[in-house]
Write a protein that holds these residues in place. Structure first.
Motif, short mmCIF file in Angstrom:
data_model
loop_
_atom_site.label_atom_id
_atom_site.label_comp_id
_atom_site.label_asym_id
_atom_site.label_seq_id
_atom_site.Cartn_x
_atom_site.Cartn_y
_atom_site.Cartn_z
N ARG A 23 0.80 -1.25 -0.23
CA ARG A 23 -0.18 -0.02 0.16
C ARG A 23 0.91 1.30 0.12
NH1 ARG A 23 -4.64 -1.53 4.47
NH2 ARG A 23 -5.28 -3.32 3.73
N ALA A 103 -11.12 -4.74 3.08
CA ALA A 103 -9.78 -5.39 2.70
C ALA A 103 -9.19 -6.20 3.58
CB ALA A 103 -9.05 -4.44 2.08
N ASP A 104 -9.19 -5.71 4.76
CA ASP A 104 -8.37 -6.34 6.06
C ASP A 104 -9.21 -7.53 6.64
OD1 ASP A 104 -6.73 -4.16 6.00
OD2 ASP A 104 -7.23 -3.25 7.85
N VAL A 107 -11.07 -9.50 2.29
CA VAL A 107 -9.97 -9.97 1.11
C VAL A 107 -8.71 -10.42 1.95
CG1 VAL A 107 -8.71 -9.05 -0.79
CG2 VAL A 107 -10.84 -7.99 -0.04
N HIS A 108 -8.41 -10.18 2.85
CA HIS A 108 -6.91 -10.71 3.45
C HIS A 108 -7.41 -12.07 4.11
CE1 HIS A 108 -4.23 -7.17 4.21
NE2 HIS A 108 -4.96 -7.07 2.99
N VAL A 186 -6.73 -2.23 -1.76
CA VAL A 186 -7.03 -3.79 -2.04
C VAL A 186 -5.98 -4.45 -2.99
CG1 VAL A 186 -8.95 -4.94 -2.97
CG2 VAL A 186 -9.47 -2.86 -2.00
N ALA A 189 -3.32 -6.79 -1.21
CA ALA A 189 -3.46 -7.92 -0.91
C ALA A 189 -3.17 -8.92 -1.95
CB ALA A 189 -4.85 -8.20 -0.52
#
Lengths: 231, 231
Positions: A23, A103-104, A107-108, A186, A189
Motif C-alpha cells: 500500500r 480489505a483487512d 479480502v485478507h 485492495v 492483498a
C-alpha cells in the motif's frame, strides 16, 4: 532526501510481499516521492523499536518516523498536499477507511486461506517459527490445514469480491478514472499473494484481474517488475 | 419549487420503506432541498413511464426527471454544488460506488432474509402478488421459507457488518466527522427494515445501532419520525 521504508522481506531480500507495505510503496509512487527500502524481517524488532511496536511498514522521513499503513498514508497526504492526492478530498479519506476495513477482513482472509503456507515457505528461516506459531494461534489450526481446501475456498474468495467487481464495471478504479489509495489498499492483498505463490487467485476473464493488471503496470511497472509470479 | 419524489408506499400511504428512496430523502435533506413526496406502489408503472423503466426513486426537479438512486444523488451533487456536498470531493464520489455495491449485496441480502415477509404484509393488496412472485423467483423459494431461519441468519448479518463496525470505531460516520451519502446508502437498508418490522436487526450495544440512532435523529428526526417501529 528519499523517504526510508522498512519493507518486509523473505529469505531473498529482494522478495517483498507485505500487503501493508505494498500500500505504501504504491502511495509513495502516487505522490512521486523517492523511496529507499530496507529489507526487514518479522524478527528484526530492534530496528523499528523507536516506533514502540513491532510491525512494518515504518517510514523515516527526515527526522519523522511513522508506523501503521493508514497513519503513513494520511501523513503523506497531509505533509505533501501539493502532490497528487491519495484520497481525492475529505470524503474519500473517510470512505477509504471503510474500504480498508473490508480489505483487512474479507479480502485478507480469503487470500490467506490460499497462500499462507506459501508465505511460510519463502520466509527467512529465522522468521519461520515466529510466523508459524503466531498464525497457527490466530487461525486455530496448522498452516497446512488452513490452506488444505484452497481449490474450493478460492471460489468463495472470488465471490466475496462482488462489490469490487461491480464497482469496476462502473469505473476503471475504486478511485474513479484514476487509481488512488482505495485501489492500493485492495491491490496490496493481491501483491501479497503474487509475490509468494503461483496459485491463481483470479480467473483471467475477471474484471478484477484486468484491474490488477493495470495496477501492476502503473508507475512504470513498479509492482509488476517486483520479484514474484506471473499469475 | 420543491423537488417531487415518487416514494414507495405501503397500503398505508404514509408508510415509506424503500431503501433506495430513503437514500434520496436523506440526500435531499443533506442538500437542504425541499421535497414533496408522492406515494407510489410497485404496480403504479404508468406514473413513472416517462423514465422508461419501472422502479423508484424517481425525482422531478422542474422539467428534469431523474431515476435510479445513484443517478439522482450525482444529479443533486452536480446541480446544487453550493449546497453541502454529498460526497466530499471526487474521491468520495468514486468510493461511494463501492460502498453502494457492498450495501446492495451484503447488507440488503442480510436484511431481506430477516424482513422480506414483513414487507409483503404491509403492501397495498394490489402490490402483493407482484412482490411475492418477483421475490420468490429471485430467491428461489417462498417468502416464508426465505425468512424462516432469521433468528440464526441475523447473527450472520450482524457479523457481515464488520467493516462498518470497524470504521465506526475510528470515526462517527462513514463520511467522517459528519454523515454524507456513504452513510445514507447503508442507512437506507436499516430504514427498509425499521418501517416494516419490529424484528431487532441490531443489538442495542452495537456501535452500528448507535450510528443508526444518530441518523434517525438527523435533520430534525426526518427518518426517526417516519411511520415505523421503535427497534
Amino acid at each position: 532526501m528519499a523517504i526510508k521504508l522498512y519493507d518486509l522481506a523473505g529469505a531473498n531480500p529482494e522478495l517483498r510481499f507485505s500487503p501493508f507495505c505494498w500500500r505504501i510503496r504504491m502511495a509513495l509512487a502516487h505522490k512521486g516521492l523517492a523511496v529507499e527500502t530496507t529489507p526487514w524481517r518479522f524478527t528484526d524488532k530492534p530496528a523499528i523499536a523507536a516506533t514502540g511496536q513491532g510491525l512494518v511498514p515504518v517510514i523515516e522521513d527526515g527526522a519523522t518516523v511513522v508506523h501503521d499503513s493508514w497513519a503513513i498514508a494520511t501523513y503523506l497526504e497531509d505533509t505533501y498536499p501539493d502532490r497528487p492526492s491519495l484520497f481525492g478530498g475529505p470524503g474519500g479519506r473517510a470512505m477509504a477507511r471503510f474500504i480498508g476495513a473490508w480489505a483487512d477482513s474479507t479480502v485478507h482472509l480469503g487470500v490467506a486461506r490460499c497462500v499462507v503456507k506459501d508465505i511460510w515457505e519463502v520466509l527467512d528461516p529465522k522468521d519461520q517459527p515466529y510466523f508459524r506459531e503466531s498464525r497457527e494461534k490466530r487461525f486455530g489450526m496448522s498452516l497446512e490445514a488452513f490452506v488444505a481446501n484452497r481449490e474450493a475456498t478460492v471460489k468463495d474468495f472470488r465471490a466475496s469480491l462482488g462489490p469490487l467487481r461491480f464497482t469496476l464495471g462502473k469505473q476503471p478504479y475504486l478511485g474513479g478514472e484514476a487509481p488512488n489509495y482505495a485501489d492500493y489498499i485492495v491491490f496490496g492483498a493481491f501483491m501479497w499473494a503474487r509475490n509468494v505463490s503461483d496459485f491463481p487467485l483470479l480467473e483471467a476473464d475477471d474484471p478484477v484481474h484486468a484491474w490488477r493488471g493495470r495496477l501492476l503496470a502503473a508507475f512504470d511497472g513498479l509492482a509488476g517488475r517486483s520479484l514474484g509470479y506471473e499469475v
